[in-house]
Design a protein around this motif. Structure first.
Motif, PDB file in Angstrom:
ATOM      1  N   LEU A 173       0.659  -5.669  12.735  1.00  9.12           N
ATOM      2  CA  LEU A 173      -0.457  -5.885  11.819  1.00  9.12           C
ATOM      3  C   LEU A 173      -0.671  -4.714  10.854  1.00  9.12           C
ATOM      4  O   LEU A 173      -1.541  -4.775   9.990  1.00  9.12           O
ATOM      5  CB  LEU A 173      -1.729  -6.195  12.611  1.00  9.12           C
ATOM      6  CG  LEU A 173      -1.659  -7.486  13.422  1.00  9.12           C
ATOM      7  CD1 LEU A 173      -2.890  -7.658  14.289  1.00  9.12           C
ATOM      8  CD2 LEU A 173      -1.461  -8.699  12.514  1.00  9.12           C
ATOM      9  N   SER A 174       0.150  -3.676  10.995  1.00 11.03           N
ATOM     10  CA  SER A 174       0.158  -2.568  10.036  1.00 11.03           C
ATOM     11  C   SER A 174       1.337  -2.705   9.074  1.00 11.03           C
ATOM     12  O   SER A 174       1.419  -1.981   8.092  1.00 11.03           O
ATOM     13  CB  SER A 174       0.286  -1.221  10.755  1.00 11.03           C
ATOM     14  OG  SER A 174      -0.829  -0.991  11.573  1.00 11.03           O
ATOM     15  N   SER A 175       2.242  -3.628   9.382  1.00 12.14           N
ATOM     16  CA  SER A 175       3.448  -3.787   8.575  1.00 12.14           C
ATOM     17  C   SER A 175       3.137  -4.549   7.283  1.00 12.14           C
ATOM     18  O   SER A 175       2.009  -4.961   7.032  1.00 12.14           O
ATOM     19  CB  SER A 175       4.533  -4.510   9.381  1.00 12.14           C
ATOM     20  OG  SER A 175       4.186  -5.866   9.587  1.00 12.14           O
ATOM     21  N   ARG A 176       4.153  -4.774   6.517  1.00 12.24           N
ATOM     22  CA  ARG A 176       4.022  -5.355   5.181  1.00 12.24           C
ATOM     23  C   ARG A 176       3.385  -6.743   5.164  1.00 12.24           C
ATOM     24  O   ARG A 176       2.626  -7.084   4.284  1.00 12.24           O
ATOM     25  CB  ARG A 176       5.403  -5.388   4.538  1.00 12.24           C
ATOM     26  CG  ARG A 176       5.388  -5.850   3.136  1.00 12.24           C
ATOM     27  CD  ARG A 176       6.779  -5.805   2.555  1.00 12.24           C
ATOM     28  NE  ARG A 176       6.682  -6.022   1.135  1.00 12.24           N
ATOM     29  CZ  ARG A 176       7.394  -5.391   0.246  1.00 12.24           C
ATOM     30  NH1 ARG A 176       8.263  -4.499   0.625  1.00 12.24           N
ATOM     31  NH2 ARG A 176       7.249  -5.656  -1.025  1.00 12.24           N
TER      32      ARG A 176
ATOM     33  N   GLY B 166      -7.535  -5.339  22.414  1.00 13.80           N
ATOM     34  CA  GLY B 166      -6.454  -6.307  22.612  1.00 13.80           C
ATOM     35  C   GLY B 166      -5.278  -6.086  21.681  1.00 13.80           C
ATOM     36  O   GLY B 166      -4.119  -6.178  22.093  1.00 13.80           O
ATOM     37  N   VAL B 167      -5.558  -5.781  20.425  1.00 17.64           N
ATOM     38  CA  VAL B 167      -4.497  -5.545  19.442  1.00 17.64           C
ATOM     39  C   VAL B 167      -3.664  -4.328  19.850  1.00 17.64           C
ATOM     40  O   VAL B 167      -2.432  -4.354  19.790  1.00 17.64           O
ATOM     41  CB  VAL B 167      -5.099  -5.381  18.024  1.00 17.64           C
ATOM     42  CG1 VAL B 167      -4.097  -4.767  17.061  1.00 17.64           C
ATOM     43  CG2 VAL B 167      -5.595  -6.721  17.502  1.00 17.64           C
TER      44      VAL B 167
ATOM     45  N   SER C 264      -7.154  -1.220   2.915  1.00 17.60           N
ATOM     46  CA  SER C 264      -6.650  -1.018   4.271  1.00 17.60           C
ATOM     47  C   SER C 264      -5.732  -2.161   4.691  1.00 17.60           C
ATOM     48  O   SER C 264      -5.756  -3.238   4.113  1.00 17.60           O
ATOM     49  CB  SER C 264      -7.827  -0.962   5.240  1.00 17.60           C
ATOM     50  OG  SER C 264      -8.722   0.050   4.870  1.00 17.60           O
ATOM     51  N   ASN C 265      -4.958  -1.934   5.772  1.00 18.03           N
ATOM     52  CA  ASN C 265      -4.192  -3.030   6.355  1.00 18.03           C
ATOM     53  C   ASN C 265      -5.003  -3.659   7.497  1.00 18.03           C
ATOM     54  O   ASN C 265      -6.096  -3.187   7.820  1.00 18.03           O
ATOM     55  CB  ASN C 265      -2.799  -2.558   6.817  1.00 18.03           C
ATOM     56  CG  ASN C 265      -2.850  -1.540   7.929  1.00 18.03           C
ATOM     57  OD1 ASN C 265      -3.603  -1.663   8.888  1.00 18.03           O
ATOM     58  ND2 ASN C 265      -2.029  -0.507   7.815  1.00 18.03           N
ATOM     59  N   ILE C 266      -4.470  -4.719   8.093  1.00 19.15           N
ATOM     60  CA  ILE C 266      -5.212  -5.457   9.128  1.00 19.15           C
ATOM     61  C   ILE C 266      -5.608  -4.544  10.288  1.00 19.15           C
ATOM     62  O   ILE C 266      -6.758  -4.553  10.733  1.00 19.15           O
ATOM     63  CB  ILE C 266      -4.403  -6.680   9.619  1.00 19.15           C
ATOM     64  CG1 ILE C 266      -4.285  -7.714   8.491  1.00 19.15           C
ATOM     65  CG2 ILE C 266      -5.057  -7.303  10.856  1.00 19.15           C
ATOM     66  CD1 ILE C 266      -3.372  -8.885   8.796  1.00 19.15           C
TER      67      ILE C 266
END
Length: 136
Positions: A30-33, A20-21, A2-4
């Motif tokens: 936080l989903s990007s590379r 908050g995110v 998964s990503n962050i």
């Protein structure tokens, strides 16, 4: 893997951080590379804040302040727990410098304990912390 953002969305100890995110729109970043290192305050960390502070920051008109607070927890690059060394200085996206302290095998940043629970993810790493980094 998964990503962050995906990890934050599904971790039962990061419910306040998830709000908050998303309210700060950092879910896109936080989903990007990346890669990014995210010092993720758990729900207990947010409970230590002044009563009502986080709820207030979630209001639309406080988005920039919320974004600033969230950015104090994000560092460019992937830093594993084992790579955190005493005296390291980490520059956050929010412009804050985090000073790493290692004593007796315990890692902390500004007195905040970094828990040795590191999530391996596609675009960096997440370290759980028991304190919210508030810019002073």
């Amino acid at each position: 893997m998964s990503n962050i953002t995906q990890v934050v969305n599904t971790d039962k100890y990061l419910k306040t951080l998830k709000k908050g995110v998303h309210a700060s729109d950092l879910d896109q970043l936080l989903s990007s590379r990346g890669p990014f290192t995210f010092f993720a305050p758990n729900d207990v960390a947010f409970e230590k804040l002044e009563s009502g502070l986080m709820e207030g920051l979630l209001a639309k008109e406080k988005k920039q302040q919320l974004t600033d607070l969230m950015n104090n927890h994000i560092v460019n690059g992937k830093i594993l727990f084992k790579d955190l060394k005493n005296g390291d200085k980490l520059n956050t996206l929010g412009g804050t410098v985090l000073a790493v302290e290692v004593q007796n095998g315990k890692v902390s940043i500004g007195g905040a304990v970094i828990l040795e629970r590191e999530a391996r993810i596609t675009n960096g790493t997440i370290h759980s912390t028991d304190t919210v980094f508030v810019k002073s």
